[in-house]
Design a protein around this motif. Sequence first.
Motif, PDB file in Angstrom:
ATOM      1  N   MET A  48      32.973  83.115  70.179  1.00  0.00           N
ATOM      2  CA  MET A  48      33.438  81.739  70.151  1.00  0.00           C
ATOM      3  C   MET A  48      33.190  81.164  68.760  1.00  0.00           C
ATOM      4  O   MET A  48      32.103  81.275  68.211  1.00  0.00           O
ATOM      5  N   LYS A  49      34.200  80.522  68.204  1.00  0.00           N
ATOM      6  CA  LYS A  49      34.043  79.988  66.853  1.00  0.00           C
ATOM      7  C   LYS A  49      33.287  78.661  66.874  1.00  0.00           C
ATOM      8  O   LYS A  49      33.358  77.911  67.835  1.00  0.00           O
ATOM      9  N   VAL A  50      32.580  78.407  65.776  1.00  0.00           N
ATOM     10  CA  VAL A  50      31.787  77.187  65.671  1.00  0.00           C
ATOM     11  C   VAL A  50      32.710  76.034  65.266  1.00  0.00           C
ATOM     12  O   VAL A  50      33.517  76.161  64.357  1.00  0.00           O
ATOM     13  N   GLU A  51      32.567  74.932  65.963  1.00  0.00           N
ATOM     14  CA  GLU A  51      33.388  73.742  65.696  1.00  0.00           C
ATOM     15  C   GLU A  51      32.876  73.052  64.428  1.00  0.00           C
ATOM     16  O   GLU A  51      31.706  72.683  64.350  1.00  0.00           O
ATOM     17  N   PRO A  52      33.750  72.894  63.415  1.00  0.00           N
ATOM     18  CA  PRO A  52      33.314  72.239  62.174  1.00  0.00           C
ATOM     19  C   PRO A  52      32.832  70.805  62.399  1.00  0.00           C
ATOM     20  O   PRO A  52      31.927  70.340  61.714  1.00  0.00           O
ATOM     21  N   LEU A  53      33.427  70.147  63.389  1.00  0.00           N
ATOM     22  CA  LEU A  53      33.006  68.775  63.659  1.00  0.00           C
ATOM     23  C   LEU A  53      31.601  68.698  64.248  1.00  0.00           C
ATOM     24  O   LEU A  53      30.969  67.644  64.213  1.00  0.00           O
ATOM     25  N   ALA A  54      31.104  69.815  64.778  1.00  0.00           N
ATOM     26  CA  ALA A  54      29.750  69.816  65.334  1.00  0.00           C
ATOM     27  C   ALA A  54      28.726  69.548  64.230  1.00  0.00           C
ATOM     28  O   ALA A  54      27.748  68.813  64.441  1.00  0.00           O
ATOM     29  N   LYS A  55      28.950  70.112  63.068  1.00  0.00           N
ATOM     30  CA  LYS A  55      28.063  69.858  61.927  1.00  0.00           C
ATOM     31  C   LYS A  55      28.171  68.397  61.496  1.00  0.00           C
ATOM     32  O   LYS A  55      27.165  67.754  61.191  1.00  0.00           O
ATOM     33  N   VAL A  56      29.386  67.866  61.488  1.00  0.00           N
ATOM     34  CA  VAL A  56      29.594  66.461  61.131  1.00  0.00           C
ATOM     35  C   VAL A  56      28.882  65.562  62.142  1.00  0.00           C
ATOM     36  O   VAL A  56      28.257  64.564  61.770  1.00  0.00           O
ATOM     37  N   LEU A  57      28.953  65.936  63.425  1.00  0.00           N
ATOM     38  CA  LEU A  57      28.262  65.174  64.466  1.00  0.00           C
ATOM     39  C   LEU A  57      26.754  65.189  64.234  1.00  0.00           C
ATOM     40  O   LEU A  57      26.090  64.156  64.353  1.00  0.00           O
ATOM     41  N   THR A  58      26.222  66.346  63.889  1.00  0.00           N
ATOM     42  CA  THR A  58      24.790  66.458  63.610  1.00  0.00           C
ATOM     43  C   THR A  58      24.394  65.574  62.429  1.00  0.00           C
ATOM     44  O   THR A  58      23.391  64.859  62.492  1.00  0.00           O
ATOM     45  N   LEU A  59      25.193  65.610  61.381  1.00  0.00           N
ATOM     46  CA  LEU A  59      24.907  64.776  60.207  1.00  0.00           C
ATOM     47  C   LEU A  59      25.008  63.291  60.544  1.00  0.00           C
ATOM     48  O   LEU A  59      24.186  62.482  60.077  1.00  0.00           O
ATOM     49  N   ALA A  60      25.974  62.924  61.368  1.00  0.00           N
ATOM     50  CA  ALA A  60      26.129  61.521  61.770  1.00  0.00           C
ATOM     51  C   ALA A  60      24.942  61.075  62.618  1.00  0.00           C
ATOM     52  O   ALA A  60      24.451  59.945  62.464  1.00  0.00           O
ATOM     53  N   PHE A  61      24.481  61.960  63.490  1.00  0.00           N
ATOM     54  CA  PHE A  61      23.307  61.646  64.308  1.00  0.00           C
ATOM     55  C   PHE A  61      22.078  61.439  63.429  1.00  0.00           C
ATOM     56  O   PHE A  61      21.311  60.495  63.628  1.00  0.00           O
ATOM     57  N   GLU A  62      21.894  62.322  62.456  1.00  0.00           N
ATOM     58  CA  GLU A  62      20.751  62.201  61.550  1.00  0.00           C
ATOM     59  C   GLU A  62      20.833  60.907  60.729  1.00  0.00           C
ATOM     60  O   GLU A  62      19.812  60.234  60.519  1.00  0.00           O
ATOM     61  N   ALA A  63      22.025  60.553  60.295  1.00  0.00           N
ATOM     62  CA  ALA A  63      22.206  59.302  59.540  1.00  0.00           C
ATOM     63  C   ALA A  63      21.892  58.101  60.420  1.00  0.00           C
ATOM     64  O   ALA A  63      21.261  57.133  59.970  1.00  0.00           O
ATOM     65  N   GLU A  64      22.311  58.165  61.675  1.00  0.00           N
ATOM     66  CA  GLU A  64      22.020  57.067  62.609  1.00  0.00           C
ATOM     67  C   GLU A  64      20.512  56.940  62.841  1.00  0.00           C
ATOM     68  O   GLU A  64      19.968  55.829  62.858  1.00  0.00           O
ATOM     69  N   GLU A  65      19.845  58.063  63.008  1.00  0.00           N
ATOM     70  CA  GLU A  65      18.394  58.038  63.217  1.00  0.00           C
ATOM     71  C   GLU A  65      17.666  57.472  61.992  1.00  0.00           C
ATOM     72  O   GLU A  65      16.732  56.687  62.122  1.00  0.00           O
ATOM     73  N   GLN A  66      18.110  57.880  60.821  1.00  0.00           N
ATOM     74  CA  GLN A  66      17.516  57.369  59.578  1.00  0.00           C
ATOM     75  C   GLN A  66      17.726  55.858  59.475  1.00  0.00           C
ATOM     76  O   GLN A  66      16.804  55.116  59.112  1.00  0.00           O
ATOM     77  N   ALA A  67      18.917  55.405  59.795  1.00  0.00           N
ATOM     78  CA  ALA A  67      19.222  53.968  59.752  1.00  0.00           C
ATOM     79  C   ALA A  67      18.393  53.209  60.782  1.00  0.00           C
ATOM     80  O   ALA A  67      17.928  52.093  60.522  1.00  0.00           O
ATOM     81  N   ARG A  68      18.173  53.827  61.946  1.00  0.00           N
ATOM     82  CA  ARG A  68      17.346  53.196  62.987  1.00  0.00           C
ATOM     83  C   ARG A  68      15.909  53.028  62.512  1.00  0.00           C
ATOM     84  O   ARG A  68      15.286  51.987  62.714  1.00  0.00           O
ATOM     85  N   LEU A  69      15.385  54.047  61.862  1.00  0.00           N
ATOM     86  CA  LEU A  69      14.021  53.963  61.339  1.00  0.00           C
ATOM     87  C   LEU A  69      13.908  52.902  60.242  1.00  0.00           C
ATOM     88  O   LEU A  69      12.919  52.160  60.187  1.00  0.00           O
ATOM     89  N   GLN A  70      14.921  52.825  59.388  1.00  0.00           N
ATOM     90  CA  GLN A  70      14.916  51.805  58.334  1.00  0.00           C
ATOM     91  C   GLN A  70      14.982  50.408  58.945  1.00  0.00           C
ATOM     92  O   GLN A  70      14.315  49.490  58.460  1.00  0.00           O
ATOM     93  N   LEU A  71      15.759  50.243  59.996  1.00  0.00           N
ATOM     94  CA  LEU A  71      15.833  48.955  60.689  1.00  0.00           C
ATOM     95  C   LEU A  71      14.488  48.609  61.307  1.00  0.00           C
ATOM     96  O   LEU A  71      14.023  47.467  61.203  1.00  0.00           O
ATOM     97  N   LYS A  72      13.869  49.578  61.919  1.00  0.00           N
ATOM     98  CA  LYS A  72      12.560  49.346  62.544  1.00  0.00           C
ATOM     99  C   LYS A  72      11.545  48.906  61.487  1.00  0.00           C
ATOM    100  O   LYS A  72      10.770  47.972  61.722  1.00  0.00           O
ATOM    101  N   ASN A  73      11.547  49.555  60.328  1.00  0.00           N
ATOM    102  CA  ASN A  73      10.644  49.174  59.244  1.00  0.00           C
ATOM    103  C   ASN A  73      10.951  47.777  58.727  1.00  0.00           C
ATOM    104  O   ASN A  73      10.035  46.997  58.440  1.00  0.00           O
ATOM    105  N   ALA A  74      12.224  47.439  58.615  1.00  0.00           N
ATOM    106  CA  ALA A  74      12.619  46.101  58.147  1.00  0.00           C
ATOM    107  C   ALA A  74      12.189  45.039  59.153  1.00  0.00           C
ATOM    108  O   ALA A  74      11.727  43.959  58.753  1.00  0.00           O
ATOM    109  N   GLN A  75      12.317  45.341  60.435  1.00  0.00           N
ATOM    110  CA  GLN A  75      11.880  44.397  61.470  1.00  0.00           C
ATOM    111  C   GLN A  75      10.358  44.199  61.406  1.00  0.00           C
ATOM    112  O   GLN A  75       9.865  43.079  61.533  1.00  0.00           O
TER     113      GLN A  75
END
Length: 146
Positions: A1-28
């Motif tokens: 089964m071939k690996v979906e290229p968007l799966a990597k993009v999804l992982t990167l988007a998730f990591e960016a969201e988590e990083q942004a969440r942590l930055q928001l928590k620190n700002a709060q």
Amino acid sequence: MKVEPLAKVLTLAFEAEEQARLQLKNAQFEWQKQQEQLDALQAYRLDYMKQMEDKQGQMISASQYHQFHQFVKQIDEAITNQLKAVKETDSMKLHRQNHWLSCQQKHQAIKILLDNKARKAALKAQLQEQKMTDEFAMQQFYRKSL
């Protein structure tokens, strides 16, 4: 089964969201800290003013009166500076919140895209299987009728 290229993009988007969440928590947290310092300064000024009000009937020297006004002026300056700090951290908190929401929307959009793609692939596979089953049944029917 071939690996979906968007799966990597999804992982990167998730990591960016988590990083942004942590930055928001620190700002709060930083905003809360600055707000508590402002509240403490305002409470201290109020207490100091009440102490001077209690001494109102007593005789105080001109130098004490001058010191009182100088001290109140210093407290007021500290409150003004702290108000600026609260506004700055509030602005940063709002910026971080908007960034987090943006990252969250991107993550969800990619997730929906992948889900839709998977659903289409499953439907295509199901149709292909149905076609093969129909073809097999047709061939068996044809053979039996001969």
